[in-house]
Design a protein around this motif. Sequence first.
Motif, mmCIF file in Angstrom:
data_model
loop_
_atom_site.group_PDB
_atom_site.id
_atom_site.type_symbol
_atom_site.label_atom_id
_atom_site.label_comp_id
_atom_site.label_asym_id
_atom_site.label_seq_id
_atom_site.Cartn_x
_atom_site.Cartn_y
_atom_site.Cartn_z
ATOM 1 N N ALA A 1 -5.138 4.101 8.888
ATOM 2 C CA ALA A 1 -5.465 2.712 9.215
ATOM 3 C C ALA A 1 -5.569 1.859 7.957
ATOM 4 O O ALA A 1 -5.141 0.694 7.934
ATOM 5 N N LEU A 2 -6.132 2.411 6.894
ATOM 6 C CA LEU A 2 -6.250 1.686 5.633
ATOM 7 C C LEU A 2 -4.878 1.328 5.081
ATOM 8 O O LEU A 2 -4.653 0.213 4.598
ATOM 9 N N LEU A 3 -3.935 2.262 5.151
ATOM 10 C CA LEU A 3 -2.604 2.033 4.608
ATOM 11 C C LEU A 3 -1.824 1.000 5.413
ATOM 12 O O LEU A 3 -0.935 0.332 4.870
ATOM 13 N N GLU B 1 -14.016 2.325 5.484
ATOM 14 C CA GLU B 1 -13.787 0.986 6.016
ATOM 15 C C GLU B 1 -14.187 -0.098 5.030
ATOM 16 O O GLU B 1 -13.798 -1.265 5.184
ATOM 17 N N ARG B 2 -14.947 0.237 4.001
ATOM 18 C CA ARG B 2 -15.383 -0.746 3.008
ATOM 19 C C ARG B 2 -14.415 -0.876 1.830
ATOM 20 O O ARG B 2 -14.645 -1.681 0.928
ATOM 21 N N GLY C 1 -4.699 -6.636 5.811
ATOM 22 C CA GLY C 1 -5.850 -7.250 5.167
ATOM 23 C C GLY C 1 -6.424 -6.421 4.045
ATOM 24 O O GLY C 1 -7.187 -6.936 3.225
ATOM 25 N N LYS C 2 -6.097 -5.134 3.994
ATOM 26 C CA LYS C 2 -6.590 -4.259 2.929
ATOM 27 C C LYS C 2 -5.594 -4.109 1.785
ATOM 28 O O LYS C 2 -5.941 -3.579 0.725
ATOM 29 N N SER D 1 0.850 -1.195 0.000
ATOM 30 C CA SER D 1 0.000 0.000 0.000
ATOM 31 C C SER D 1 0.886 1.246 0.000
ATOM 32 O O SER D 1 1.895 1.314 0.713
ATOM 33 N N ARG D 2 0.485 2.248 -0.791
ATOM 34 C CA ARG D 2 1.252 3.489 -0.904
ATOM 35 C C ARG D 2 0.305 4.678 -0.928
ATOM 36 O O ARG D 2 -0.866 4.561 -1.286
ATOM 37 N N MET D 3 0.859 5.834 -0.569
ATOM 38 C CA MET D 3 0.102 7.087 -0.636
ATOM 39 C C MET D 3 1.036 8.193 -1.106
ATOM 40 O O MET D 3 2.175 8.302 -0.650
ATOM 41 N N LEU D 4 0.576 9.005 -2.041
ATOM 42 C CA LEU D 4 1.291 10.192 -2.491
ATOM 43 C C LEU D 4 0.287 11.322 -2.671
ATOM 44 O O LEU D 4 -0.785 11.117 -3.257
ATOM 45 N N VAL D 5 0.653 12.498 -2.173
ATOM 46 C CA VAL D 5 -0.162 13.698 -2.356
ATOM 47 C C VAL D 5 0.678 14.708 -3.130
ATOM 48 O O VAL D 5 1.746 15.122 -2.668
#
Length: 698
Positions: free
Chosen positions: A234-236, A202-203, A240-241, A154-158
Amino acid sequence: MNGEQSKRNVALTELRKRLSDGLADSGLDKTQLARRAELGRTTVSEAFQHDGPVPSARTVAVLARKLGLPMEELLELRRTAAAEDSDPAVEEEPGPGKPIGQWDPHDLEVHPAGPAVARHGFGTAPPRLLSSYVGRAHDRALAEAVLDAKAGRSRMLVLVGTSSTGKTRACWEAVQPLANEGWWLWHPFDPTRAEAAVEDLERVRPQTVLWLNEAQHYLGDNQMGERIAAAVHALLTDPGKAPVLVLGTLWPEYDRQYTALPLPGRPDPHSRARELLAGRTLPVPDTFDAEALRAASALGKEGDRLLVDALTRASSHGRVSQDLAGAPELLHRYENGSPPARALLEAAMDARRLGVGLHLPQTFLTDSAIDYLADTDYADLTDDWAEAAIAELAQLVHGKQAPLRRAAARPTRRPPVTPPTTPPIPAAGPVFRLADYLEQHGRTSRRRLCPPASFWHAAHTHLTSPNDLNKLARSAQDRYRLQWAHHLHLRAADAGSTEALRSLAEARERAGDRKGAEDLAEQAAVAGNPSALLSLAKMRESAGNSQGAEALALRLSTAGYTMAALSWATARKWRDDRKVIETLRRQALDTGDLSDLLSLAGLRELAEDRDDVESLRRRALDIGDLSDLSSLGRLRALATDRDGAQALARQLVDIGRTSALQSLAVIWQKAGASDGFRMEAWWPYGLDPDGSPTRPWQ
């Protein structure tokens, strides 16, 4: 068996009744509900249909959530209606969003890059355009994040940058490789961005791109911003996500606000957002660098007209993305503006295409606009119409552009040694600049139109720049507005333009007023522009009046412009006896000015009078001016004066004239190659291995 069937029918009827009541309470119709629930219209209709099939668990869950109904109760009714055992778990629902390939980039807030192209036929919306994509440095970091996501991390970039710098488009291009991998994309926005994110984060299922464009609407929400930041974190971090990819955009001011440390003892409203953004932001520059501009130019050569047009306006400053994003909205604001606003823009367009400078005085624009208005629109004008129209046009569109915005002219900087000149009178009051895109649009869409009378009157009344007035005068003359051309030239002459005096002199000459023409031309010559007298001389020569032309040339020489007159007289080759040329030549000799003498020698050289050239140059050298030794050396070399050439080379070496020596070396090398002249016999620095003269100054 009948009892079991009846129980199922009662449950299904109750389920549909509750859904129908919820729909009525919501005030929505089924189409609106389907759009909000991101379900098909048929799927939603069948859920309410009396004889339709039992809806799926996912459909019931989504509809319950959107209608604010108790989900578990409705799911229990659905299980009974489908004769399902209540023990097994409800079938797993897909998460929010839809496959990437089903998204239109414009629905994800990617700005169109040009005006929509109309299609024939009714009811067909014109497609919104995108230019070819030009990759930049930040795209490499985005590509790495996508590769990590494909690999299961999982990754995030803004992306952080100012308005319309290409942030959203970069994100869209980055996720395209994931479309073929079956990834979904979710853009939370209904009923509000923050509410949608809180409700459904959460979905989110694995292999989903979470699209947080304009992330301030999520992280900056007063009630839910910190909850959203915590949920995204929490998602990152939830194995399980994984994998999910979170992409967002922010303006720099919001990035500074969310990441700034609070003062001691003060509240910390963005602590969760600060933790979330730490190490996950990526700057996007405002401008294209040289590499990106070259890439854009190459795409333009391959046929991308949007990029070609944008580069004509933005290549000098590199704000290509802003230009592309703002162009459609600028055109929309022009085409749909109020009549006074359109009139101001059209006056500005005409001013720019006819040669007026960038900064347009407000008084000029408002007076010009009057005749651009229809009679009914003119009758509707209020006392403050101009202020209201200017305020309307100053409102920014994408890329921080405005159709017409207030400007400030930079002060002129001149070296201290520059002789002082009389600056043009500055415009009284504020000045405005037309958007580059609208200027270009005006040049094409209005190229066959002539401005109305109010335009010329306003220019004559309010413009003060001699350059602007001259250009408009010529434009008026080209459009047979001859009286306005004359009066604009007079205004330019009053403002100090010698070019206007020349034009007025030519007009007098054409009208047969030779005395008036000569007076005006002499005024221009005295003011430093001898071309006016030369122009009259050419006109008289062309008309067969050689005596009148000679008189003007002599008059020009008397005014101190001997060399200008002599240059033209030599080029015209007046008369075989060259009386005029000799008269001018004697005047040049009498002045004793070295530059005149050397220039005169150059003119005589053109006439192949080598003896006279040598005499003139020698006179200059006797006075002590060695500035033209290289030219004299060239003459000697061409005349095969080997002894003179060698002596001249030594003189040049003695006085350090290496640049002139270089020119001589090339000339004499060619001479040696043609007739066996041995350069090493006189060249003081020796020869290179290839036989060329060594150049010690290199």
